[in-house]
Structures are given as C-alpha cells and as structure tokens.
Design an enzyme around this catalytic site. Structure first.
Site, PDB file in Angstrom:
ATOM      1  N   ASP A   1      -0.545   6.500   4.335  1.00 33.42           N
ATOM      2  CA  ASP A   1       0.281   5.954   5.415  1.00 33.42           C
ATOM      3  C   ASP A   1       1.521   5.264   4.874  1.00 33.42           C
ATOM      4  O   ASP A   1       1.647   5.052   3.659  1.00 33.42           O
ATOM      5  CB  ASP A   1      -0.547   4.987   6.282  1.00 33.42           C
ATOM      6  CG  ASP A   1      -1.378   4.016   5.445  1.00 33.42           C
ATOM      7  OD1 ASP A   1      -1.072   3.832   4.244  1.00 33.42           O
ATOM      8  OD2 ASP A   1      -2.331   3.437   5.976  1.00 33.42           O
TER       9      ASP A   1
ATOM     10  N   ASN B   1      -9.984  -5.026  11.190  1.00 36.53           N
ATOM     11  CA  ASN B   1     -10.317  -4.627  12.571  1.00 36.53           C
ATOM     12  C   ASN B   1     -10.989  -3.247  12.612  1.00 36.53           C
ATOM     13  O   ASN B   1     -11.119  -2.656  13.680  1.00 36.53           O
ATOM     14  CB  ASN B   1      -9.061  -4.629  13.446  1.00 36.53           C
ATOM     15  CG  ASN B   1      -8.021  -3.636  12.952  1.00 36.53           C
ATOM     16  OD1 ASN B   1      -8.225  -2.953  11.961  1.00 36.53           O
ATOM     17  ND2 ASN B   1      -6.906  -3.552  13.654  1.00 36.53           N
TER      18      ASN B   1
ATOM     19  N   HIS C   1      -9.857  -0.499  10.988  1.00 31.56           N
ATOM     20  CA  HIS C   1      -8.967   0.655  10.853  1.00 31.56           C
ATOM     21  C   HIS C   1      -9.138   1.351   9.502  1.00 31.56           C
ATOM     22  O   HIS C   1      -9.542   0.739   8.516  1.00 31.56           O
ATOM     23  CB  HIS C   1      -7.503   0.290  11.136  1.00 31.56           C
ATOM     24  CG  HIS C   1      -6.790  -0.495  10.081  1.00 31.56           C
ATOM     25  ND1 HIS C   1      -5.914  -1.506  10.386  1.00 31.56           N
ATOM     26  CD2 HIS C   1      -6.796  -0.420   8.730  1.00 31.56           C
ATOM     27  CE1 HIS C   1      -5.416  -1.994   9.267  1.00 31.56           C
ATOM     28  NE2 HIS C   1      -5.934  -1.364   8.250  1.00 31.56           N
TER      29      HIS C   1
ATOM     30  N   GLU D   1      -5.696   2.490  14.126  1.00 32.96           N
ATOM     31  CA  GLU D   1      -6.112   1.225  14.728  1.00 32.96           C
ATOM     32  C   GLU D   1      -7.169   1.472  15.813  1.00 32.96           C
ATOM     33  O   GLU D   1      -7.339   2.612  16.262  1.00 32.96           O
ATOM     34  CB  GLU D   1      -4.892   0.554  15.370  1.00 32.96           C
ATOM     35  CG  GLU D   1      -3.772   0.227  14.385  1.00 32.96           C
ATOM     36  CD  GLU D   1      -4.059  -1.016  13.553  1.00 32.96           C
ATOM     37  OE1 GLU D   1      -5.220  -1.265  13.198  1.00 32.96           O
ATOM     38  OE2 GLU D   1      -3.095  -1.754  13.264  1.00 32.96           O
TER      39      GLU D   1
HETATM   40  C1  GLP Z   1      -3.567  -1.497   5.269  1.00 35.42           C
HETATM   41  C2  GLP Z   1      -3.612  -0.022   4.873  1.00 35.42           C
HETATM   42  C3  GLP Z   1      -5.026   0.506   4.878  1.00 35.42           C
HETATM   43  C4  GLP Z   1      -5.927  -0.441   4.102  1.00 35.42           C
HETATM   44  C5  GLP Z   1      -5.924  -1.787   4.779  1.00 35.42           C
HETATM   45  C6  GLP Z   1      -6.863  -2.791   4.152  1.00 35.42           C
HETATM   46  O1  GLP Z   1      -3.598  -1.655   6.609  1.00 35.42           O
HETATM   47  N1  GLP Z   1      -2.813   0.787   5.732  1.00 35.42           N
HETATM   48  O2  GLP Z   1      -5.047   1.817   4.332  1.00 35.42           O
HETATM   49  O3  GLP Z   1      -7.209   0.088   4.011  1.00 35.42           O
HETATM   50  O4  GLP Z   1      -4.603  -2.274   4.719  1.00 35.42           O
HETATM   51  O5  GLP Z   1      -6.166  -3.678   3.352  1.00 35.42           O
HETATM   52  P1  GLP Z   1      -6.811  -4.575   2.242  1.00 35.42           P
HETATM   53  O6  GLP Z   1      -7.364  -3.616   1.222  1.00 35.42           O
HETATM   54  O7  GLP Z   1      -5.658  -5.364   1.686  1.00 35.42           O
HETATM   55  O8  GLP Z   1      -7.851  -5.398   2.886  1.00 35.42           O
END
Ligand code: GLP
Length: 240
Positions: A72, A141, A143, A148
């Site tokens: 993404d 959340n 995702h 989302e």
């Molecule tokens: C972002 C990314 C996701 C990732 C998420 C979790 O939103 N787009 O791909 O899994 O963060 O982040 P973290 O690993 O910092 O908790």
C-alpha cells in the site's frame, strides 16, 4: 497449533519470532531464488527486515532474483518523499540487501489517476505470476494493508479512506496528525487472497485483542483480517 484453518506459531518475543521468520524466508529463497514477495510496512516488520539484513551480511540470503510488491501507499505522497512507504522500505530493507531495483514494485501514491494506477498494479502482479508469499502486519482496528473495517472480501486494489484510528497511528511517520493523508491505495482483500502463502505477524500487548478477534472471532467485514480464516494457507506469527 491450528485455529480456524490457520497455523499459529507463538514465540517468546517479537525478536525471536522475526528471527525464525527471516530464517524461514532465507530457506524459501534458497529453494526458489526467483520468489515473488508481497511486503508490509509499519513497526511490525522492522525486526524481520533487520534480521534479513543480518542474514544477508553473512551471505546467508540472496535477494538477486527476488521480486517485491509492497501492499500500500498513502495518496498524494510521492515515492521520493521521506514519509512514503517506498522510502521506509529503502531504509529498512532494500538498501541493506542485494535486491535488484528493477524488481521492486510499488503503488504510486502520487499517480494522477488512482483507479488506473491500481489496475496497472494488479496487472503487474499477475504478469509476475502472482505473489508466492505475502507478509502482513495487522492494524489495531483489524486492517490488513489499508483494508479498513468495511472492506469486502473480494475487494481489488483500490483507493480507500483511512480510519480515524489508522491516521492517528500513522502520526509518528508525519509531522503531525493533520499531515497524515486521508486516503491511501492498497491491495484489496481479494488481491491478498490470491497470494499462495500468507504470513500475518503481530506483536505486543496492544495487538492481543485484535489478534484474538482476527483468528478466533467471527469472519466479518468489521475485522478485515478475519477473512484470512478462509484462505487455504495462512501462518500467523505471534509473540506471547
Ligand atoms: C499500516 C500499514 C499496514 C500495517 C499497519 C500496522 O497501516 N498500511 O500494512 O500492517 O500499519 O502497523 P504497525 O506494524 O506499525 O502496528
């Protein structure tokens, strides 16, 4: 351990989980040097990328034939911007290993036509033969990528509006919450499902509740990661 069709592997710490996954990936790369990988950003994969860099420094893993597709990108953020996911990947992985820059693929957050950009990316993944192995983090959340709550099961790569919580979590990568984009482009749940093997990683107490919902809860659009219960080959890598 198996829960709802998924293999769950639990390690004492995030560091030991990352080390085990990095070793596993190095073995996969040894067997299949031209592997096509789907990769995440966020705090979660940082120890994994660090371990891969260590293995590479010891000549224990070779990325020369690997192709990568990141999950993404924020809309309006060019790959050259320091807060882009492309810049994140350069810092944490690509500059540390011998990956061929021509085999690194990203969604372009600054593309003038986002829908066109998403279709282009899907075609590029298909031309590469699909993703052999996709690594995912988990949003607080529920995702995956930027799918989302509300994302549907067959959703393609597309532009999405970011949740309040996701924007809040992303503040650390920007000057302040006001600077976090409201939209992103992401591989869809349907695109994620096409990957042959999926690894879902999550560490820390603050993820425990959402991990439980994703793997033991009902399959529901309100926790997009729960759709992974239907994928035939998912491995969940957790700390205690
Ligand atoms: C972002 C990314 C996701 C990732 C998420 C979790 O939103 N787009 O791909 O899994 O963060 O982040 P973290 O690993 O910092 O908790």
């Amino acid at each position: 351990m198996h829960v709802n069709g998924m293999t769950i592997r639990r390690f004492a710490t995030a560091a030991s989980a990352a080390r085990a996954l990095a070793l596993h990936l190095s073995r996969c790369l040894h067997q299949q040097p031209q592997l096509t990988l789907g990769l995440p950003t966020g705090r979660t994969p940082i120890p994994l990328y660090r371990e891969l860099a260590v293995l590479h420094a010891r000549n224990a893993v070779d990325f020369a034939g690997v192709s990568t597709f990141n999950l993404d990108e924020f809309v309006g953020v060019a790959g050259s911007a320091p807060e882009s996911y492309r810049a994140f990947m350069e810092r944490h992985l690509f500059s540390q290993v011998n990956i061929d820059p021509r085999r690194v693929h990203f969604l372009n957050g600054a593309a003038s036509d986002a829908a066109d950009e998403c279709r282009r990316y899907e075609r590029q993944i298909a031309r590469a033969g699909g993703l052999d192995l996709l690594i995912l983090g988990l949003g607080t959340n529920g995702h995956i990528g930027f799918n989302e709550p509300g994302a549907w099961e067959t959703s393609p790569t597309r532009m999405v509006r970011l949740d309040h919580l996701t924007r809040h979590d992303a503040t650390k990568d920007f000057q302040g919450e006001d600077d976090v984009p409201y939209r992103a482009i992401t591989m869809g749940v349907g695109s994620i499902f096409k990957a042959r093997t999926v690894y879902l990683m999550a560490w820390g107490q603050h993820k425990a509740h959402i991990v439980q919902q994703a793997i033991e809860g009902d399959i529901s659009t309100s926790v997009p990661a729960s759709f992974l219960q239907k994928h035939p080959n998912v491995k969940v890598i957790l700390d205690k």
